[in-house]
Design a protein around this motif. Structure first.
Motif, mmCIF file in Angstrom:
data_model
loop_
_atom_site.group_PDB
_atom_site.id
_atom_site.type_symbol
_atom_site.label_atom_id
_atom_site.label_comp_id
_atom_site.label_asym_id
_atom_site.label_seq_id
_atom_site.Cartn_x
_atom_site.Cartn_y
_atom_site.Cartn_z
ATOM 1 N N GLN A 5 28.757 -24.654 15.474
ATOM 2 C CA GLN A 5 27.457 -23.397 15.738
ATOM 3 C C GLN A 5 26.236 -23.498 15.457
ATOM 4 O O GLN A 5 25.225 -23.797 15.914
ATOM 5 C CB GLN A 5 28.164 -22.006 15.777
ATOM 6 N N ARG A 6 26.069 -23.197 14.104
ATOM 7 C CA ARG A 6 25.130 -23.959 13.171
ATOM 8 C C ARG A 6 23.869 -25.157 13.191
ATOM 9 O O ARG A 6 22.650 -24.906 14.419
ATOM 10 C CB ARG A 6 24.948 -24.247 12.119
ATOM 11 N N LEU A 7 25.112 -26.776 14.129
ATOM 12 C CA LEU A 7 24.380 -27.437 14.417
ATOM 13 C C LEU A 7 23.923 -27.430 15.707
ATOM 14 O O LEU A 7 22.218 -27.943 16.220
ATOM 15 C CB LEU A 7 25.320 -28.718 14.271
ATOM 16 N N ASP A 8 24.614 -26.774 16.397
ATOM 17 C CA ASP A 8 23.944 -26.428 18.498
ATOM 18 C C ASP A 8 22.457 -25.958 18.125
ATOM 19 O O ASP A 8 21.793 -25.676 18.667
ATOM 20 C CB ASP A 8 25.182 -26.190 18.932
ATOM 21 N N ALA A 9 22.676 -24.473 16.601
ATOM 22 C CA ALA A 9 21.843 -23.812 17.139
ATOM 23 C C ALA A 9 20.222 -24.387 17.150
ATOM 24 O O ALA A 9 19.276 -24.295 17.153
ATOM 25 C CB ALA A 9 22.093 -22.163 16.176
ATOM 26 N N ILE A 10 20.374 -25.799 14.962
ATOM 27 C CA ILE A 10 19.372 -26.248 14.993
ATOM 28 C C ILE A 10 18.633 -26.731 15.971
ATOM 29 O O ILE A 10 17.751 -27.567 15.876
ATOM 30 C CB ILE A 10 20.058 -27.109 13.755
ATOM 31 N N LEU A 11 19.764 -27.641 16.926
ATOM 32 C CA LEU A 11 19.185 -28.987 17.766
ATOM 33 C C LEU A 11 18.266 -28.455 18.815
ATOM 34 O O LEU A 11 17.614 -28.833 18.876
ATOM 35 C CB LEU A 11 20.423 -29.375 18.700
ATOM 36 N N SER A 12 19.212 -27.120 19.548
ATOM 37 C CA SER A 12 18.467 -26.288 20.337
ATOM 38 C C SER A 12 17.268 -26.168 20.095
ATOM 39 O O SER A 12 15.710 -26.234 20.576
ATOM 40 C CB SER A 12 19.149 -25.035 20.944
ATOM 41 N N ALA A 13 16.915 -25.336 18.776
ATOM 42 C CA ALA A 13 15.158 -24.903 18.348
ATOM 43 C C ALA A 13 14.276 -26.101 17.783
ATOM 44 O O ALA A 13 13.208 -26.221 18.584
ATOM 45 C CB ALA A 13 14.999 -24.165 17.254
ATOM 46 N N SER A 14 15.110 -27.206 17.723
ATOM 47 C CA SER A 14 14.389 -28.135 17.326
ATOM 48 C C SER A 14 13.328 -29.180 18.626
ATOM 49 O O SER A 14 12.683 -29.498 18.624
ATOM 50 C CB SER A 14 15.251 -29.569 16.638
ATOM 51 N N ARG A 15 14.345 -29.443 19.143
ATOM 52 C CA ARG A 15 14.201 -29.485 21.586
ATOM 53 C C ARG A 15 12.949 -29.125 21.206
ATOM 54 O O ARG A 15 12.135 -29.294 22.220
ATOM 55 C CB ARG A 15 15.538 -29.807 21.305
ATOM 56 N N LYS A 16 12.666 -27.315 21.439
ATOM 57 C CA LYS A 16 12.057 -26.687 21.917
ATOM 58 C C LYS A 16 11.081 -26.357 21.083
ATOM 59 O O LYS A 16 9.992 -25.872 21.069
ATOM 60 C CB LYS A 16 12.825 -24.978 22.532
ATOM 61 N N GLY A 17 10.844 -27.036 19.758
ATOM 62 C CA GLY A 17 9.551 -26.965 18.635
ATOM 63 C C GLY A 17 9.395 -25.978 18.649
ATOM 64 O O GLY A 17 8.149 -25.913 17.907
ATOM 65 N N TYR A 18 10.583 -24.806 18.441
ATOM 66 C CA TYR A 18 9.821 -23.632 17.334
ATOM 67 C C TYR A 18 11.091 -23.101 16.994
ATOM 68 O O TYR A 18 12.014 -22.743 17.778
ATOM 69 C CB TYR A 18 8.780 -22.266 17.978
ATOM 70 N N ILE A 19 11.044 -22.107 16.387
ATOM 71 C CA ILE A 19 12.577 -20.717 16.239
ATOM 72 C C ILE A 19 12.448 -20.172 16.589
ATOM 73 O O ILE A 19 12.099 -19.245 17.317
ATOM 74 C CB ILE A 19 12.301 -20.761 14.622
ATOM 75 N N GLU A 20 12.818 -19.909 17.258
ATOM 76 C CA GLU A 20 13.574 -18.785 18.565
ATOM 77 C C GLU A 20 14.024 -17.130 17.250
ATOM 78 O O GLU A 20 15.238 -17.880 16.453
ATOM 79 C CB GLU A 20 15.059 -19.012 19.107
ATOM 80 N N PRO A 21 13.791 -16.393 17.890
ATOM 81 C CA PRO A 21 13.888 -15.164 17.441
ATOM 82 C C PRO A 21 15.654 -14.629 17.401
ATOM 83 O O PRO A 21 16.104 -15.043 18.109
ATOM 84 C CB PRO A 21 12.919 -13.757 18.595
ATOM 85 N N GLY A 22 16.042 -14.043 16.381
ATOM 86 C CA GLY A 22 17.085 -14.288 16.087
ATOM 87 C C GLY A 22 18.340 -15.239 15.591
ATOM 88 O O GLY A 22 19.181 -15.004 16.716
ATOM 89 N N LEU A 23 17.581 -16.339 15.930
ATOM 90 C CA LEU A 23 19.019 -17.824 15.786
ATOM 91 C C LEU A 23 19.362 -17.527 14.914
ATOM 92 O O LEU A 23 20.052 -17.427 14.028
ATOM 93 C CB LEU A 23 17.387 -18.783 15.123
ATOM 94 N N PRO A 24 21.324 -17.219 14.934
ATOM 95 C CA PRO A 24 22.033 -17.795 14.822
ATOM 96 C C PRO A 24 22.598 -18.585 12.953
ATOM 97 O O PRO A 24 21.896 -19.307 13.759
ATOM 98 C CB PRO A 24 23.591 -17.665 15.654
ATOM 99 N N LEU A 25 22.942 -17.923 12.491
ATOM 100 C CA LEU A 25 23.224 -19.196 11.259
ATOM 101 C C LEU A 25 22.050 -19.694 11.197
ATOM 102 O O LEU A 25 23.045 -20.722 10.961
ATOM 103 C CB LEU A 25 24.573 -20.069 12.506
#
Length: 395
Positions: free
Chosen positions: A365-385
């Motif tokens: 779950q953490r890796l998935d969140a990191i990959l998603s944020a990295s592709r978008k080029g920013y840190i999502e508010p409330g990014l889990p884990l």
């Protein structure tokens, strides 16, 4: 997401078992469990153990050729069959990545490093070429994911650094823990152990250097506990086994058992049957065996080195002692051997912590969140884990 995965130190498909290979496989498993399509981009082992400049130059050329071949192969594929991201696991001066940065530049995809460290003292020395390659790769990386918090101190302040707690697949051990009394009975019969005594467990490869030194520290610590009813179970094998056994030659045969190398199923049955996990961890990175032991409900006694504090909560799931100090280690052992209630409470807390923070599911779950944020080029508010490091809090 389609992921190109590369481990320059040791491929996940390398025939020789090791902790590094095991972690690479766990990472792939965690990513695939989240629905990602992972393929191993290369099996090139870029390791140079001796600082051989000629070897490094040769590996660089090989890496460049493999990168060019990979780029050509991928560019001939439809866009929906090309990788979305490149992940390199375990990047350091003895095993640089000669392939990934070139591929990412050519394909215009994110470059992510998991477990990267920079040793600036290697600059201008025998490993300078490899060192510079690591510096360049980390500089290019969209982010660095750190399993070992100890490594983050070696990274530039400009690097976006994400935390990923080390993890295991705890379920097989958890299942065995439910019937720990049956496991204990079976282990006692198999290895001729006394179920009424307290079983100390150590799991480690037997090789020269820090592993052997850890065994020697453990031996010295146990010399200070002749009055207590313990039995030591050692799991592992390797070229230094004669030296390991000579370190424990003073221990009566009834108090020590060598199981040799065990597979995962055998370990799952053995761990919950024991009472305390003991390992001095001389210069240890973090050690997945600490997590496996805690998943089995064992409190841990270890040296406070490297990333060990990231997996063992001192005073909560175990006790951490001064590195390489057999006297302090013996004192910690005595404190748990003579306090059964505290030992059980620590073991329970250890199992709960592993299930909550160090499981394959949590890591995925953490890796998935990191990959998603990295592709978008920013840190999502409330990014889990997600854990921010202090120096990257403004990113």
């Amino acid at each position: 997401m389609r992921i190109a995965f590369y481990a320059p130190l040791k491929s996940p498909r390398h025939p020789t078992p090791s902790g590094d290979r095991h972690v690479a496989r766990l990472l792939i498993q965690a990513l695939e469990a989240q629905g990602h399509d992972v393929h191993i981009a290369s099996h090139l082992r870029s390791r140079d153990a001796t600082g051989d400049k000629t070897r490094q130059a040769r590996l660089k050329k090989i890496g460049e050729k493999l990168a060019a071949r990979y780029i050509k192969k991928i560019q001939n594929k439809p866009k929906d069959q090309r990788p979305d991201v490149w992940i390199t696991y375990h990047l350091y001066y003895k095993a640089p990545d000669w392939i990934g940065p070139l591929v990412c530049n050519a394909l215009n995809i994110p470059y992510i490093a998991i477990e990267a460290s920079i040793a600036n003292k290697r600059a201008n020395g025998p490993w300078d070429l490899s060192h510079q390659a690591v510096v360049s790769a980390v500089d290019q990386a969209d982010c660095v994911i750190s399993l070992n918090p100890h490594d983050t101190h070696c990274l530039p302040d400009t690097v976006r650094n994400w935390s990923l707690p080390p993890f295991i697949v705890p379920e097989p051990i958890i299942e065995k823990r439910k019937n720990w009394s049956q496991c204990r009975k079976a282990i006692a019969e198999k290895y001729d152990l006394d179920p009424h005594k307290q079983w100390l467990l150590a799991i480690a490869m037997m090789r020269p250097g820090d592993k052997l030194e850890s065994y020697r520290v453990l031996s010295k610590a146990l010399r200070g506990l002749p009055d207590l009813p313990w039995q030591l179970i050692i799991v592992g094998d390797g070229q230094a086994r004669p030296d390991v056994e000579s370190s424990f030659v003073w221990v009566p045969k009834t108090k020590i058992t060598y199981t040799g190398q065990l597979n995962s199923d055998e370990l799952a049955s053995l761990i919950p049957a024991c009472d305390i996990y003991t390992w001095p961890a001389v210069n240890e990175a973090y050690g997945l065996a600490f997590l496996e032991a805690q998943a089995g409900g064992l409190p841990v006694i270890a040296g406070k080195t490297g990333g060990v504090p990231a997996v063992v909560a001192d005073g909560e799931t175990g006790l951490l002692t001064a590195p390489g100090d057999p006297v302090a280690f013996a004192a910690a052992l005595r404190s748990l051997l003579t306090a059964p209630v505290r030992r059980r409470d620590m073991g329970k807390a250890a199992a709960e912590k592993v299930e909550a923070m160090h499981s394959l599911v949590t890591a995925g779950q953490r890796l998935d969140a990191i990959l998603s944020a990295s592709r978008k080029g920013y840190i999502e508010p409330g990014l889990p884990l997600f854990d921010y490091t202090k120096r990257n809090k403004t990113l």
